[in-house]
Design an enzyme around this catalytic site. Structure first.
Site, PDB file in Angstrom:
ATOM      1  N   ASP A 172       0.851  -1.183   0.000  1.00 18.36           N
ATOM      2  CA  ASP A 172       0.000   0.000   0.000  1.00 18.36           C
ATOM      3  C   ASP A 172       0.895   1.245   0.000  1.00 18.36           C
ATOM      4  O   ASP A 172       1.811   1.357   0.831  1.00 18.36           O
ATOM      5  CB  ASP A 172      -0.859  -0.045   1.280  1.00 18.36           C
ATOM      6  CG  ASP A 172      -2.006   0.935   1.266  1.00 18.36           C
ATOM      7  OD1 ASP A 172      -2.382   1.416   0.185  1.00 18.36           O
ATOM      8  OD2 ASP A 172      -2.551   1.207   2.367  1.00 18.36           O
ATOM      9  N   ASP A 230       2.761   5.117  -5.540  1.00 17.34           N
ATOM     10  CA  ASP A 230       1.999   6.349  -5.380  1.00 17.34           C
ATOM     11  C   ASP A 230       2.879   7.539  -5.764  1.00 17.34           C
ATOM     12  O   ASP A 230       3.644   8.051  -4.956  1.00 17.34           O
ATOM     13  CB  ASP A 230       1.519   6.469  -3.928  1.00 17.34           C
ATOM     14  CG  ASP A 230       0.746   7.761  -3.684  1.00 17.34           C
ATOM     15  OD1 ASP A 230       0.601   8.562  -4.631  1.00 17.34           O
ATOM     16  OD2 ASP A 230       0.286   7.969  -2.545  1.00 17.34           O
ATOM     17  N   HIS A 270      -8.012   9.860   3.725  1.00 12.46           N
ATOM     18  CA  HIS A 270      -7.417   8.974   4.728  1.00 12.46           C
ATOM     19  C   HIS A 270      -7.758   9.412   6.152  1.00 12.46           C
ATOM     20  O   HIS A 270      -7.944  10.595   6.412  1.00 12.46           O
ATOM     21  CB  HIS A 270      -5.895   8.947   4.569  1.00 12.46           C
ATOM     22  CG  HIS A 270      -5.440   8.268   3.309  1.00 12.46           C
ATOM     23  ND1 HIS A 270      -4.638   8.876   2.387  1.00 12.46           N
ATOM     24  CD2 HIS A 270      -5.686   7.030   2.826  1.00 12.46           C
ATOM     25  CE1 HIS A 270      -4.399   8.034   1.390  1.00 12.46           C
ATOM     26  NE2 HIS A 270      -5.025   6.914   1.621  1.00 12.46           N
TER      27      HIS A 270
HETATM   28 ZN   LIG Z   1      -4.381   5.068   0.740  1.00 13.06          ZN
END
Ligand SMILES: [Zn+2]
Length: 332
Positions: free
Chosen positions: A93, A115, A191
């Site tokens: 993640d 990311d 988040h």
């Molecule tokens: Zn995330």
């Protein structure tokens, strides 16, 4: 070097295909300890749901990557023992560098996220492309999730004060140039447990914060431009008030908590959204039960008696998500 196939894990290719055509989303649950992993596997076996086990960079630091990898391997055997060989993905993640992604791929992860959403569009493409080239050239194809658009909020090592919605006109070029297998987008999820500032919300008669709706118009526009392409939603906890209240009843302070209503996530899961990340809800469920046990059973000092009820509550929560929010139950 280990391949995920040797660990009994799968990548996301077939799972996403089925999820997009079946109108449901796969659960992506984070874990960094034994009780969380037990709860995830028990819930997903019971509901016959495939599952994506997520490990963040913070979890790797906290629990050690070798331990986590072997726990995922154990999870495959545990599911088998419980009577259902559910497909299990081990996913990084919020990977932020090529090196971290390589390291995970070489140690047995079947899927990674890179990311690059905090970089410029061009730099995001360049970084993501490098990870894709490495992941796809493996003997066993490792899947890659990219991200366009920035989510607000804080979770582990990921934090941003402001969100930027994904710009639909960028998605085609990004997907084409990078070769990613799925794309995380920003349409209003966030988040953490305080997904919106109070001034962004309205309040109901009881003073409970009602968040602004997700931007389904942006999602539709993205789907039009890349039909059938797997879309991912991060920051998709609903922040159940029953847990917030339980935590506060037993001494906690979680001011201005607000999440994404489950019916909006259910609606998203029926579209091209085929992976929904849920972490904060699990944290809230565990914390609520741990606080309750410690407050009500002041002489208890066996960690199993403290963490066991938290694990059971987490299992219940995840079974509910699979059955009623994601629609992933019965899809094995
Ligand atoms: Zn995330």
């Amino acid at each position: 070097m280990v391949s995920y196939v040797e660990l009994g894990l799968v990548n996301t290719v077939e799972l996403f295909k089925k999820a997009v055509s079946g109108g449901y989303a796969l659960p992506a649950y984070n874990f960094n300890n034994l009780e969380q992993l037990q709860a995830i596997i028990m819930a997903c076996v019971e509901t016959k749901s495939p599952v994506i086990l997520q490990v963040s960079a913070g979890a790797r630091k906290y629990a050690n990557q070798n331990l986590l990898k072997n726990m995922a391997k154990g999870a495959v055997e545990y599911a088998h023992e419980l009577g259902c060989d559910i497909p299990i993905v081990l996913h990084l993640d919020h990977g932020d560098t090529l090196e971290l992604c390589k390291d995970c791929i070489e140690s047995g992860f079947s899927s990674v996220m890179i990311d690059g959403s905090h970089h410029s569009f061009e730099d995001n493409i360049a970084l993501t492309k490098k990870v894709v080239e490495f992941a796809h050239s493996r003997k066993d194809y490792v899947t890659v999730e990219g991200e366009l658009g920035v989510l607000a909020g804080v979770e582990d090592d990921v934090s941003s004060e402001h969100s930027n919605y994904t710009q639909p006109e960028e998605v085609e070029e990004f997907v084409k140039k990078t070769g990613v297998d799925s794309l995380a987008i920003s349409i209003g999820t966030s988040h953490g447990r305080t997904k919106f500032k109070p001034e962004q919300c309205t309040r109901d008669a009881n003073g409970v914060l009602i968040p602004p709706p997700l931007r389904f118009d942006i999602l539709e526009e993205i789907e039009k431009r890349i039909p059938g392409f797997p879309i991912v939603l991060h920051g998709s906890s609903s922040v159940p008030m029953e847990y917030v209240h339980m935590i506060e009843k037993f001494g906690g302070h979680l001011k201005d908590s607000v999440g994404i209503p489950e019916e909006q996530l259910r609606k998203a899961a029926k579209s091209a959204v085929c992976k929904i990340n849920i972490d904060s809800d699990g944290r809230l469920a565990m914390t609520a039960l741990i606080r309750k046990v410690l407050a009500e059973q002041s002489e208890e000092f066996d960690p199993r008696k403290i963490l066991g009820p938290a694990r059971d509550e987490l299992k219940k929560l995840y079974a509910h998500k699979n059955n009623n929010v994601l629609g992933s139950a019965g899809r094995v």
